[in-house]
Enzyme design. Structure first.
Site, PDB file in Angstrom:
ATOM      1  N   GLY A  13       6.376  10.244 -14.409  1.00 32.85           N
ATOM      2  CA  GLY A  13       5.342   8.964 -14.120  1.00 32.85           C
ATOM      3  C   GLY A  13       4.279   9.303 -15.279  1.00 32.85           C
ATOM      4  O   GLY A  13       3.019   9.420 -15.126  1.00 32.85           O
ATOM      5  N   ALA A  14       4.558   9.376 -16.713  1.00 31.97           N
ATOM      6  CA  ALA A  14       3.503   9.597 -17.561  1.00 31.97           C
ATOM      7  C   ALA A  14       3.217   8.356 -18.260  1.00 31.97           C
ATOM      8  O   ALA A  14       2.418   8.576 -19.199  1.00 31.97           O
ATOM      9  CB  ALA A  14       4.181  10.386 -18.655  1.00 31.97           C
ATOM     10  N   ARG A  39       8.402   2.255 -17.470  1.00 30.29           N
ATOM     11  CA  ARG A  39       7.962   1.474 -18.358  1.00 30.29           C
ATOM     12  C   ARG A  39       8.003   2.326 -19.683  1.00 30.29           C
ATOM     13  O   ARG A  39       6.990   2.903 -20.139  1.00 30.29           O
ATOM     14  CB  ARG A  39       6.625   1.108 -17.934  1.00 30.29           C
ATOM     15  CG  ARG A  39       6.654   0.086 -16.875  1.00 30.29           C
ATOM     16  CD  ARG A  39       5.282  -0.248 -16.239  1.00 30.29           C
ATOM     17  NE  ARG A  39       4.579   1.023 -15.766  1.00 30.29           N
ATOM     18  CZ  ARG A  39       3.184   0.948 -15.429  1.00 30.29           C
ATOM     19  NH1 ARG A  39       2.443  -0.184 -15.505  1.00 30.29           N
ATOM     20  NH2 ARG A  39       2.912   2.101 -14.778  1.00 30.29           N
ATOM     21  N   TYR A 161       3.114   6.255   3.523  1.00 31.71           N
ATOM     22  CA  TYR A 161       2.675   7.116   2.259  1.00 31.71           C
ATOM     23  C   TYR A 161       2.297   8.510   2.766  1.00 31.71           C
ATOM     24  O   TYR A 161       2.691   9.555   2.128  1.00 31.71           O
ATOM     25  CB  TYR A 161       1.661   6.315   1.798  1.00 31.71           C
ATOM     26  CG  TYR A 161       1.080   7.036   0.639  1.00 31.71           C
ATOM     27  CD1 TYR A 161       1.729   7.136  -0.622  1.00 31.71           C
ATOM     28  CD2 TYR A 161      -0.191   7.805   0.522  1.00 31.71           C
ATOM     29  CE1 TYR A 161       1.232   7.949  -1.559  1.00 31.71           C
ATOM     30  CE2 TYR A 161      -0.656   8.418  -0.429  1.00 31.71           C
ATOM     31  CZ  TYR A 161       0.212   8.531  -1.805  1.00 31.71           C
ATOM     32  OH  TYR A 161      -0.443   9.268  -2.776  1.00 31.71           O
ATOM     33  N   PRO A 191      -4.845  15.927  -4.768  1.00 32.99           N
ATOM     34  CA  PRO A 191      -6.088  14.855  -5.035  1.00 32.99           C
ATOM     35  C   PRO A 191      -6.606  14.117  -3.792  1.00 32.99           C
ATOM     36  O   PRO A 191      -5.449  13.701  -3.036  1.00 32.99           O
ATOM     37  CB  PRO A 191      -5.634  14.214  -6.186  1.00 32.99           C
ATOM     38  CG  PRO A 191      -4.389  14.721  -6.848  1.00 32.99           C
ATOM     39  CD  PRO A 191      -3.674  15.403  -5.602  1.00 32.99           C
ATOM     40  N   GLY A 192      -7.945  13.799  -3.770  1.00 33.63           N
ATOM     41  CA  GLY A 192      -8.498  12.827  -3.125  1.00 33.63           C
ATOM     42  C   GLY A 192      -8.497  11.130  -3.982  1.00 33.63           C
ATOM     43  O   GLY A 192      -7.476  11.061  -4.541  1.00 33.63           O
ATOM     44  N   LEU A 193      -9.469  10.623  -3.783  1.00 35.52           N
ATOM     45  CA  LEU A 193      -9.444   9.289  -4.370  1.00 35.52           C
ATOM     46  C   LEU A 193      -9.429   9.746  -6.027  1.00 35.52           C
ATOM     47  O   LEU A 193     -10.615  10.183  -6.564  1.00 35.52           O
ATOM     48  CB  LEU A 193     -10.674   8.429  -3.891  1.00 35.52           C
ATOM     49  CG  LEU A 193     -10.495   7.961  -2.534  1.00 35.52           C
ATOM     50  CD1 LEU A 193     -12.005   7.388  -2.029  1.00 35.52           C
ATOM     51  CD2 LEU A 193      -9.411   6.919  -2.379  1.00 35.52           C
TER      52      LEU A 193
HETATM   53  P1  NDP Z   1      -0.493   5.475 -11.407  1.00 34.24           P
HETATM   54  O1  NDP Z   1       0.017   4.190 -10.597  1.00 34.24           O
HETATM   55  O2  NDP Z   1      -1.407   5.227 -12.325  1.00 34.24           O
HETATM   56  O3  NDP Z   1       0.634   6.145 -11.930  1.00 34.24           O
HETATM   57  C1  NDP Z   1       2.070   6.486 -11.225  1.00 34.24           C
HETATM   58  C2  NDP Z   1       3.155   6.682 -12.297  1.00 34.24           C
HETATM   59  O4  NDP Z   1       4.355   7.044 -11.609  1.00 34.24           O
HETATM   60  C3  NDP Z   1       3.504   5.673 -13.271  1.00 34.24           C
HETATM   61  O5  NDP Z   1       3.476   6.352 -14.360  1.00 34.24           O
HETATM   62  C4  NDP Z   1       4.752   5.146 -12.885  1.00 34.24           C
HETATM   63  O6  NDP Z   1       5.552   4.748 -13.910  1.00 34.24           O
HETATM   64  C5  NDP Z   1       5.441   6.168 -12.000  1.00 34.24           C
HETATM   65  N1  NDP Z   1       6.305   5.814 -11.419  1.00 34.24           N
HETATM   66  C6  NDP Z   1       6.401   5.118 -10.346  1.00 34.24           C
HETATM   67  N2  NDP Z   1       7.632   4.928  -9.736  1.00 34.24           N
HETATM   68  C7  NDP Z   1       8.512   5.581 -10.413  1.00 34.24           C
HETATM   69  C8  NDP Z   1       9.805   5.649 -10.511  1.00 34.24           C
HETATM   70  N3  NDP Z   1      10.520   5.198  -9.624  1.00 34.24           N
HETATM   71  N4  NDP Z   1      10.502   6.595 -11.601  1.00 34.24           N
HETATM   72  C9  NDP Z   1       9.672   6.866 -12.330  1.00 34.24           C
HETATM   73  N5  NDP Z   1       8.424   6.901 -12.699  1.00 34.24           N
HETATM   74  C10 NDP Z   1       7.757   6.041 -11.450  1.00 34.24           C
HETATM   75  O7  NDP Z   1      -1.037   6.373 -10.285  1.00 34.24           O
HETATM   76  P2  NDP Z   1      -1.543   7.717 -10.038  1.00 34.24           P
HETATM   77  O8  NDP Z   1      -1.505   8.324 -11.379  1.00 34.24           O
HETATM   78  O9  NDP Z   1      -2.644   7.709  -9.318  1.00 34.24           O
HETATM   79  O10 NDP Z   1      -0.462   8.474  -9.439  1.00 34.24           O
HETATM   80  C11 NDP Z   1       0.404   9.506  -9.890  1.00 34.24           C
HETATM   81  C12 NDP Z   1       0.583  10.684  -8.534  1.00 34.24           C
HETATM   82  O11 NDP Z   1      -0.740  10.827  -7.986  1.00 34.24           O
HETATM   83  C13 NDP Z   1       1.330   9.783  -7.460  1.00 34.24           C
HETATM   84  O12 NDP Z   1       2.237  10.526  -6.896  1.00 34.24           O
HETATM   85  C14 NDP Z   1       0.248   9.401  -6.429  1.00 34.24           C
HETATM   86  O13 NDP Z   1       0.819   9.670  -5.079  1.00 34.24           O
HETATM   87  C15 NDP Z   1      -0.523  10.699  -6.553  1.00 34.24           C
HETATM   88  N6  NDP Z   1      -1.820  10.624  -6.156  1.00 34.24           N
HETATM   89  C16 NDP Z   1      -2.783   9.606  -6.545  1.00 34.24           C
HETATM   90  C17 NDP Z   1      -4.014   9.445  -5.941  1.00 34.24           C
HETATM   91  C18 NDP Z   1      -5.123   8.547  -6.361  1.00 34.24           C
HETATM   92  O14 NDP Z   1      -5.978   8.103  -5.564  1.00 34.24           O
HETATM   93  N7  NDP Z   1      -4.619   8.000  -7.435  1.00 34.24           N
HETATM   94  C19 NDP Z   1      -4.441  10.607  -4.992  1.00 34.24           C
HETATM   95  C20 NDP Z   1      -3.418  11.714  -4.803  1.00 34.24           C
HETATM   96  C21 NDP Z   1      -2.411  11.653  -5.234  1.00 34.24           C
HETATM   97  P3  NDP Z   1       6.560   3.587 -14.266  1.00 34.24           P
HETATM   98  O15 NDP Z   1       5.830   2.269 -13.137  1.00 34.24           O
HETATM   99  O16 NDP Z   1       6.261   3.089 -15.383  1.00 34.24           O
HETATM  100  O17 NDP Z   1       7.628   3.798 -13.689  1.00 34.24           O
HETATM  101  C1  8X3 Z   2      -3.964   9.069  -2.719  1.00 33.28           C
HETATM  102  C2  8X3 Z   2      -5.184   9.196  -1.943  1.00 33.28           C
HETATM  103  O1  8X3 Z   2      -6.318   8.648   0.024  1.00 33.28           O
HETATM  104  O2  8X3 Z   2      -5.751   6.901  -1.258  1.00 33.28           O
HETATM  105  O3  8X3 Z   2      -2.821   9.815  -2.253  1.00 33.28           O
HETATM  106  O4  8X3 Z   2      -4.096   8.217  -0.177  1.00 33.28           O
HETATM  107  S1  8X3 Z   2      -5.307   8.244  -0.936  1.00 33.28           S
END
Ligand code: NDP
Ligand code: 8X3
Length: 260
Positions: A13-14, A39, A161, A191-193
């Site tokens: 997910g980079a 992507r 989720y 992490p939170g939000l």
């Molecule tokens: P983004 O949507 O910005 O990033 C998510 C990443 O995951 C993208 O790079 C996407 O890449 C990748 N991804 C999704 N599905 C797949 C797949 N099937 N195979 C490979 N890569 C995948 O969100 P965040 O950066 O916020 O999320 C990163 C992590 O942090 C997640 O696990 C999320 O649950 C967690 N998180 C996020 C929080 C928030 O508030 N934002 C809080 C707590 C946790 P692509 O679509 O190119 O495949």
């Molecule tokens: C993402 C944080 O609170 O939106 O894991 O679910 S929250």
């Protein structure tokens, strides 16, 4: 503090958010990066940015993987066919993940459920299962799983989720127990939000709804989370940070948020 120079770090997910921020900070630390996501165009752009901004001296320090972590056989083949120089992964950052929908359980969408469970739980398991044996054999390694505050505290309509992130927490604990007696470390970051593409993905591209999630508060940035991941990865080898919960100052729990 240990040096990450020439260590191989694989980040799933980079292409966005926390994963992209991790790529930047680990690049600064001199690591060699395997950047994985679906992507590939976004990964390409990130790799170019890392080189152009001088965070990485040469494109040779980055290897891109177009990968859907939900597809076990593709994960297996992508990892088996890594060039020899990239096979000995030192740090695995299981970050790929998503939420889909915000619905009462009894009104939930089956496809949303499958996508969250397949990505957040099964995808993380596949990556771990294929990479950790090499770490154990080489006698070094670190797995960092990106969980969530949602894995500790369920919130209304978060049901599946939250369950997927509770699974990340439990899997991280289990992995740590199973690796006891090896030098391989396990960390779960909750992490939170954090303002990323996360809410856009959750609301299937409804940008207005996504923006409202962060309205009136100062959310975490992806860099805030990446800083913490980097801190955990650079502790002395005898130090295992097992779990970290980080929230914005404006957030006290999954549901208790201060908005101006
Ligand atoms: P983004 O949507 O910005 O990033 C998510 C990443 O995951 C993208 O790079 C996407 O890449 C990748 N991804 C999704 N599905 C797949 C797949 N099937 N195979 C490979 N890569 C995948 O969100 P965040 O950066 O916020 O999320 C990163 C992590 O942090 C997640 O696990 C999320 O649950 C967690 N998180 C996020 C929080 C928030 O508030 N934002 C809080 C707590 C946790 P692509 O679509 O190119 O495949
Ligand atoms: C993402 C944080 O609170 O939106 O894991 O679910 S929250």
């Amino acid at each position: 503090m240990i040096s990450l120079k020439n260590q191989i770090v694989l980040i799933t997910g980079a292409s966005s958010g926390i994963g992209a921020a991790c790529a930047k900070i680990f690049a600064t630390g001199g690591a060699q990066l395997i950047l994985a996501a679906r992507r590939i165009d976004k990964l390409d752009r990130l790799a170019k940015e890392l080189v152009e901004t001088g965070l990485i001296p040469s494109a040779n320090q980055i290897h891109l993987l177009e990968l859907d972590v939900r597809d076990r056989l593709k994960v297996e083949s992508a990892l088996n066919t890594l060039p020899e120089a990239w096979k000995a992964i030192d740090i695995l950052i299981n970050n790929a993940g998503l939420s889909r929908g915000l619905d009462k359980l009894h009104e939930g969408n089956f496809q949303d459920w499958e996508e969250m469970i397949d990505t957040n739980v099964k995808g993380l398991l596949y990556m771990t299962r294929y990479i950790v044996p090499g770490m154990v054999n080489r006698g070094r390694g670190h797995v960092v799983n990106i969980g969530s505050i949602a894995g500790r505290q369920t919130y209304p309509k978060g049901n599946v989720y939250c369950a997927s992130k509770a699974a990340v927490k439990v899997i991280s604990e289990g992995l740590k127990q199973d690796l006891l007696g090896t030098p391989v470390r396990v960390t779960e970051i909750e992490p939170g939000l954090v303002e990323t593409e996360f809410s856009n993905v959750r609301f299937h591209g409804d940008a207005e709804k996504a923006k409202n999630v962060y309205q009136g508060l100062t959310p975490l940035t992806p860099d805030d989370v990446a800083d913490v991941v980097y801190f955990c990865a650079t502790r002395s080898p005898h130090v295992n940070i097992s779990e970290i919960l980080l929230v914005p100052t404006d957030q006290a729990s999954a549901t208790l948020v201060h908005r101006k």
